[in-house]
Design an enzyme around this catalytic site. Structure first.
Site, PDB file in Angstrom:
ATOM      1  N   VAL A   1       0.852  -1.190   0.000  1.00 38.33           N
ATOM      2  CA  VAL A   1       0.000   0.000   0.000  1.00 38.33           C
ATOM      3  C   VAL A   1       0.886   1.238   0.000  1.00 38.33           C
ATOM      4  O   VAL A   1       1.886   1.302   0.723  1.00 38.33           O
ATOM      5  CB  VAL A   1      -0.935   0.022   1.231  1.00 38.33           C
ATOM      6  CG1 VAL A   1      -1.756   1.304   1.250  1.00 38.33           C
ATOM      7  CG2 VAL A   1      -1.863  -1.184   1.234  1.00 38.33           C
ATOM      8  N   LYS A   2       0.500   2.190  -0.830  1.00 36.63           N
ATOM      9  CA  LYS A   2       1.214   3.476  -0.856  1.00 36.63           C
ATOM     10  C   LYS A   2       0.286   4.543  -0.326  1.00 36.63           C
ATOM     11  O   LYS A   2      -0.875   4.616  -0.732  1.00 36.63           O
ATOM     12  CB  LYS A   2       1.632   3.769  -2.294  1.00 36.63           C
ATOM     13  CG  LYS A   2       2.082   5.193  -2.556  1.00 36.63           C
ATOM     14  CD  LYS A   2       2.596   5.316  -3.979  1.00 36.63           C
ATOM     15  CE  LYS A   2       2.526   6.740  -4.479  1.00 36.63           C
ATOM     16  NZ  LYS A   2       3.066   6.887  -5.842  1.00 36.63           N
ATOM     17  N   THR A   3       0.797   5.372   0.588  1.00 37.14           N
ATOM     18  CA  THR A   3      -0.057   6.421   1.133  1.00 37.14           C
ATOM     19  C   THR A   3       0.782   7.634   1.504  1.00 37.14           C
ATOM     20  O   THR A   3       2.004   7.568   1.574  1.00 37.14           O
ATOM     21  CB  THR A   3      -0.841   5.908   2.355  1.00 37.14           C
ATOM     22  OG1 THR A   3      -1.908   6.814   2.635  1.00 37.14           O
ATOM     23  CG2 THR A   3       0.028   5.799   3.608  1.00 37.14           C
TER      24      THR A   3
END
Ligand code: R5P
Length: 296
Positions: free
Chosen positions: A202-204
């Site tokens: 996940v990229k955030t």
């Protein structure tokens, strides 16, 4: 066929030695199939368990972004410093040397340009093509709370299903629109949903308060997104804060390729991510490399 003559007859099976259990430090990946783990290990450095990913997929919705006018000139020379590249299939095929050793994350959602509503995305490439390119993961934007939330979730889950079919991980990106805040409550919600629906990475975005809770609540590696261009020391400080809060690395674009010295900047980011160097010391490295280039 091997020559049947001349084989040594002694065999050593080490019957007293238990089978070696190979493990790696990629969060949540221990139960994935071998091929998927192998691809993840091309993105995350097996020594540190972290990654420095270089994002240059901006053209898929905003055309020739400053610093990306010529990907063959702006990005290809930086590839040797990146653990992984994140770009579109068009940019890879046209402008990145196929001999690159960097991991490859392919942008797989798209649709609207900056002239339209950005959340109106569809899946924009077939999994077959990701395999053909030899990608290590595909990336999809997820608009939790956005106007087209369910469709973007479907884009994600469709790619996850197809990814399992070929052993290819999916990177889910938390999109933040004008109406969505970047606080820990929202980012914790979005990252957790993306992971539970099957994304292996996940990229955030980073947030000052509670980022460690965002990371802790997400059962797969969280990578910090770069965001708007900041002064170099600020960008290095943000990257350092993110990995010290538990992020498994960064995926930075503008803060690298829009820097006056992109090669020096990505090396400084590496020092922060892989060596836990203090941001002030990494900034010194950046300045020294920039000054040396100016004098050359
Ligand atoms: C965001 O999810 C997209 O992939 C962007 O095009 C890219 O990652 C943005 O990178 P940055 O904000 O670091 O310039």
């Amino acid at each position: 066929m091997a020559d049947l003559e001349g084989n040594a007859s002694a065999k050593t099976f080490h019957p007293d030695v238990p089978a070696v259990a190979f493990t790696h430090n990629i969060r949540g990946a221990g139960n994935l199939d071998w091929g998927m783990q192998n691809r993840l290990a091309r993105i995350f450095d097996p020594q540190t368990g972290r990654t420095v990913m270089l994002a240059f997929d901006h053209g898929y919705f905003q055309g020739p972004t400053s610093g990306l006018e010529r990907i063959d000139l702006n990005i290809a020379p930086l590839a040797e410093h990146a653990d992984a590249l994140m770009g579109t299939r068009g940019a890879l095929r046209s402008s990145i040397p196929p001999a690159t050793r960097a991991g490859l994350v392919l942008r797989a959602s798209g649709g609207p340009s900056i002239l339209k509503e950005l959340s109106d995305e569809y899946t924009a490439m077939a999994m077959d093509d990701a395999v053909r390119i030899n990608a290590d993961a595909v990336a999809v934007q997820v608009f939790v709370g956005g106007e087209h939330e369910s469709r973007s979730i479907r884009n994600l889950t469709t790619l996850v299903d197809k990814g399992y079919g070929v052993g290819l991980p999916v990177l889910g990106v938390t999109a933040v629109g004008k109406e969505l805040t970047r606080d820990a409550r929202y980012l914790g919600l979005a990252t957790r949903i993306i992971a539970e629906l099957g994304a292996q990475i996940v990229k955030t975005y980073y947030c000052d308060d509670g980022f460690e809770d965002v990371v802790a609540g997400c059962p797969v590696p969280v990578i910090m997104a770069g965001g708007r261009k900041l002064p170099e020391l600020e960008a290095l400080t943000m990257a350092s804060n993110a990995v010290r809060a538990g992020a498994a690395g960064v995926d930075m674009g503008r803060n690298i390729f829009q820097s006056p010295s992109p090669a020096a900047m990505i090396r400084a980011v590496r020092a922060v991510v892989h060596q836990d160097l203090d941001p002030a010391d990494a900034y010194e490295l950046y300045r020294e490399a920039t000054d040396a280039k100016a004098l050359a």
